[in-house]
Write a protein that holds these residues in place. Sequence first.
Motif, PDB file in Angstrom:
ATOM      1  N   GLU A 394       0.829  -1.157  -0.042  1.00  0.00           N
ATOM      2  CA  GLU A 394       0.002   0.111   0.034  1.00  0.00           C
ATOM      3  C   GLU A 394       0.931   1.217   0.036  1.00  0.00           C
ATOM      4  N   LEU A 395       0.901   1.961  -1.034  1.00  0.00           N
ATOM      5  CA  LEU A 395       1.888   3.193  -1.492  1.00  0.00           C
ATOM      6  C   LEU A 395       1.221   4.319  -0.683  1.00  0.00           C
ATOM      7  N   ASP A 396       2.459   5.223  -0.399  1.00  0.00           N
ATOM      8  CA  ASP A 396       1.847   6.568   0.362  1.00  0.00           C
ATOM      9  C   ASP A 396       1.208   7.307  -0.495  1.00  0.00           C
ATOM     10  N   GLN A 397       1.057   7.011  -1.906  1.00  0.00           N
ATOM     11  CA  GLN A 397       0.090   7.905  -2.871  1.00  0.00           C
ATOM     12  C   GLN A 397       0.160   7.086  -4.277  1.00  0.00           C
ATOM     13  N   ALA A 398      -0.701   7.587  -5.115  1.00  0.00           N
ATOM     14  CA  ALA A 398      -0.589   6.732  -6.376  1.00  0.00           C
ATOM     15  C   ALA A 398       0.622   7.083  -7.094  1.00  0.00           C
ATOM     16  N   TYR A 399       1.263   6.111  -7.866  1.00  0.00           N
ATOM     17  CA  TYR A 399       2.275   6.483  -8.805  1.00  0.00           C
ATOM     18  C   TYR A 399       2.001   5.746 -10.271  1.00  0.00           C
ATOM     19  N   ALA A 400       2.507   6.460 -11.200  1.00  0.00           N
ATOM     20  CA  ALA A 400       2.378   5.708 -12.486  1.00  0.00           C
ATOM     21  C   ALA A 400       3.638   4.585 -12.494  1.00  0.00           C
ATOM     22  N   ILE A 401       3.193   3.441 -12.478  1.00  0.00           N
ATOM     23  CA  ILE A 401       4.389   2.538 -12.231  1.00  0.00           C
ATOM     24  C   ILE A 401       4.226   1.557 -13.714  1.00  0.00           C
ATOM     25  N   ASN A 402       5.487   1.036 -14.119  1.00  0.00           N
ATOM     26  CA  ASN A 402       5.580   0.123 -15.245  1.00  0.00           C
ATOM     27  C   ASN A 402       6.430  -1.059 -15.032  1.00  0.00           C
ATOM     28  N   HIS A 403       7.145  -1.202 -13.931  1.00  0.00           N
ATOM     29  CA  HIS A 403       8.183  -2.300 -13.510  1.00  0.00           C
ATOM     30  C   HIS A 403       7.948  -2.559 -12.396  1.00  0.00           C
ATOM     31  N   VAL A 404       7.907  -3.899 -12.218  1.00  0.00           N
ATOM     32  CA  VAL A 404       8.206  -4.707 -10.663  1.00  0.00           C
ATOM     33  C   VAL A 404       9.262  -5.795 -11.003  1.00  0.00           C
ATOM     34  N   VAL A 405       9.845  -5.728  -9.972  1.00  0.00           N
ATOM     35  CA  VAL A 405      11.238  -6.631  -9.978  1.00  0.00           C
ATOM     36  C   VAL A 405      11.272  -7.519  -8.776  1.00  0.00           C
ATOM     37  N   LEU A 406      11.303  -8.771  -9.142  1.00  0.00           N
ATOM     38  CA  LEU A 406      11.372  -9.848  -8.107  1.00  0.00           C
ATOM     39  C   LEU A 406      12.581 -10.686  -7.922  1.00  0.00           C
ATOM     40  N   GLN A 407      13.049 -10.829  -6.900  1.00  0.00           N
ATOM     41  CA  GLN A 407      14.104 -11.846  -6.647  1.00  0.00           C
ATOM     42  C   GLN A 407      14.013 -12.874  -5.528  1.00  0.00           C
ATOM     43  N   GLU A 408      14.254 -14.126  -5.604  1.00  0.00           N
ATOM     44  CA  GLU A 408      14.302 -15.020  -4.820  1.00  0.00           C
ATOM     45  C   GLU A 408      15.611 -15.174  -4.012  1.00  0.00           C
ATOM     46  N   GLU A 409      15.437 -15.658  -2.690  1.00  0.00           N
ATOM     47  CA  GLU A 409      16.773 -16.061  -2.108  1.00  0.00           C
ATOM     48  C   GLU A 409      17.347 -17.190  -2.477  1.00  0.00           C
ATOM     49  N   LEU A 410      18.602 -16.957  -3.219  1.00  0.00           N
ATOM     50  CA  LEU A 410      19.080 -18.312  -4.083  1.00  0.00           C
ATOM     51  C   LEU A 410      19.832 -19.234  -3.039  1.00  0.00           C
ATOM     52  N   THR A 411      20.154 -18.901  -1.831  1.00  0.00           N
ATOM     53  CA  THR A 411      20.669 -19.691  -0.904  1.00  0.00           C
ATOM     54  C   THR A 411      19.713 -20.717  -0.511  1.00  0.00           C
ATOM     55  N   GLU A 412      18.397 -20.602  -0.777  1.00  0.00           N
ATOM     56  CA  GLU A 412      17.122 -21.347  -0.303  1.00  0.00           C
ATOM     57  C   GLU A 412      16.747 -22.112  -1.605  1.00  0.00           C
ATOM     58  N   SER A 413      17.647 -22.203  -2.855  1.00  0.00           N
ATOM     59  CA  SER A 413      17.276 -22.703  -4.138  1.00  0.00           C
ATOM     60  C   SER A 413      16.226 -21.949  -4.865  1.00  0.00           C
ATOM     61  N   GLN A 414      15.848 -22.351  -5.808  1.00  0.00           N
ATOM     62  CA  GLN A 414      14.778 -21.746  -6.772  1.00  0.00           C
ATOM     63  C   GLN A 414      13.353 -22.429  -6.501  1.00  0.00           C
ATOM     64  N   ARG A 415      12.335 -21.913  -6.031  1.00  0.00           N
ATOM     65  CA  ARG A 415      11.095 -22.425  -5.535  1.00  0.00           C
ATOM     66  C   ARG A 415       9.838 -21.877  -6.223  1.00  0.00           C
ATOM     67  N   ILE A 416       9.644 -20.707  -6.560  1.00  0.00           N
ATOM     68  CA  ILE A 416       8.522 -20.088  -7.152  1.00  0.00           C
ATOM     69  C   ILE A 416       8.224 -20.770  -8.605  1.00  0.00           C
ATOM     70  N   GLU A 417       7.063 -21.186  -8.807  1.00  0.00           N
ATOM     71  CA  GLU A 417       6.620 -21.684 -10.000  1.00  0.00           C
ATOM     72  C   GLU A 417       5.699 -20.996 -10.917  1.00  0.00           C
ATOM     73  N   SER A 418       4.963 -19.998 -10.267  1.00  0.00           N
ATOM     74  CA  SER A 418       4.145 -19.110 -11.139  1.00  0.00           C
ATOM     75  C   SER A 418       3.768 -18.101 -10.109  1.00  0.00           C
ATOM     76  N   PHE A 419       3.516 -16.780 -10.637  1.00  0.00           N
ATOM     77  CA  PHE A 419       3.178 -15.679  -9.881  1.00  0.00           C
ATOM     78  C   PHE A 419       2.486 -14.585 -10.601  1.00  0.00           C
ATOM     79  N   GLU A 420       1.690 -13.796 -10.217  1.00  0.00           N
ATOM     80  CA  GLU A 420       0.927 -12.678 -10.982  1.00  0.00           C
ATOM     81  C   GLU A 420       1.184 -11.528 -10.110  1.00  0.00           C
ATOM     82  N   ILE A 421       1.148 -10.223 -10.828  1.00  0.00           N
ATOM     83  CA  ILE A 421       1.179  -8.879 -10.413  1.00  0.00           C
ATOM     84  C   ILE A 421      -0.393  -8.188 -10.556  1.00  0.00           C
TER      85      ILE A 421
END
Length: 476
Positions: A394-421
């Motif tokens: 929940e942002l402090d105000q409205a913004y025009a956004i066009n990118h979201v960047v995600l990173q997993e914690e690789l020391t715990e391997s790769q786990r995510i199989e699907s996601f949505e924004i």
Amino acid sequence: MSQNTLVERLVSTVPSKRQLAWHELEFYAFIHFGINTFYDREWGNGQEDPAMFNPTELDTDQWVQTIKAAGMKAILLTCKHHDGFCLWPSAYTEFSIKNSPYKDGKGDLVKELAESCKKHDMKFGVYLSPWDQNSSVYGDSEKYDDYFINQLTELLTNYGPIFSVWFDGACGEGPNGKKQIYNWERYYACIRELQPDAVINISGPDIRWCGNEAGHCRESEWNVVPKRLTDPAYTAEHSQQEDNEAFRERPVSFLDQDLGSLEALKDEKEFIWYPSEVDTSIRQGWFYHKHEDDKVRSLETLLEIYYNSVGGNASLLLNIPVDGRGLVHENDAKRLQELGTYIKEAFASNVAPKAKVTTDTAYEDAYDVTHVLTADRGYFKPAQNEESVTLRFELDQAYAINHVVLQEELTESQRIESFEIWVKKADEMEKVYGKTVVGSKRICKFDAVNTDVVEVRITASRIYPTLKFVGIYEAQ
């Protein structure tokens, strides 16, 4: 094996320290430069005249500064290509820079570039072709292996820290008409002893080839794959065997599109952390050719490659050919500056730290959900058995956004199989992006939308997922 056993084995497969350091680089350069440059060739034959190698304006600082302007963090140099010509004064052959006019035979391009990289805070790596069309002992297994180890040792002991040793699978005939059976395990042992922090790429156990030279990668790039893929013979069988433009432009073909799903791995016996590298050139060829000066890839094409590789859980190795003057050509330099400017601006304004972040699952304090707001504060991990998780920003105000960047914690391997924004629009939540894997980095690009609420919905995971970082970027 049962699915539970398979999942346990997969998520227990994690990267080495050297692989983790490599993941952080993301985007780095290849430089193809050598005797071929002065013969206007892609592949030489080992019979070239060293007197032809005579760059008169060579400036390795210009190379490094130009490449750094694009946002790249490291450089690999073709120290010896298939022709056998060495860009350093090797003690083991006369077919080298020491018998060229460059600096009256006193030059050492490997040294010059290594020093420029150090000066400008860039990592330095080496490409050494195992195929040598000039060596008289090529094809005599033991003698050539000794020769190759001697040259490899020179590169790994005389030029400071090496971040990567890059091998391809090329294996043609030498001047005696024989082919060599490479002693890969001996080469690897030499690297591990002399440069233990260096990753070994492509024909090696650390980093795998994406499977083409056109800049394509899979929809789902998995880091944990069958161990059999590390066999150099497998890479060699499917590597380029001759100078062939069609090969350079082909899409993913020789490897399956699916290397790492549960379905693809269910019958495999051994697994390994073996992430993907996308290697391609800024031009059609790898070495410089004047007739390609107007064929530098467009900014749009380079960005598509960048988003699909760096933004799709792979690294990007972008080749920059140096011309006969010994400089990165003006057209390439201009495009690299444009690319760097775009990337810098696109990810300049991360508004995620301005958000209140919550989640719909329980977690331990050590894995607090707010850890995702910075890349160096630990990571978020929900309670066990929660394989579908939503993070709400929940942002402090409205913004025009066009990118979201995600990173997993690789020391715990790769786990995510699907996601949505999902984002809030007119008091309703609307899906703007959906993909499969995350891994080292997933860049989600979509049309700019004004919103003050963003949700990351992890819809499937092998086991309870992790997130190291979530960035939400304002459109520029």
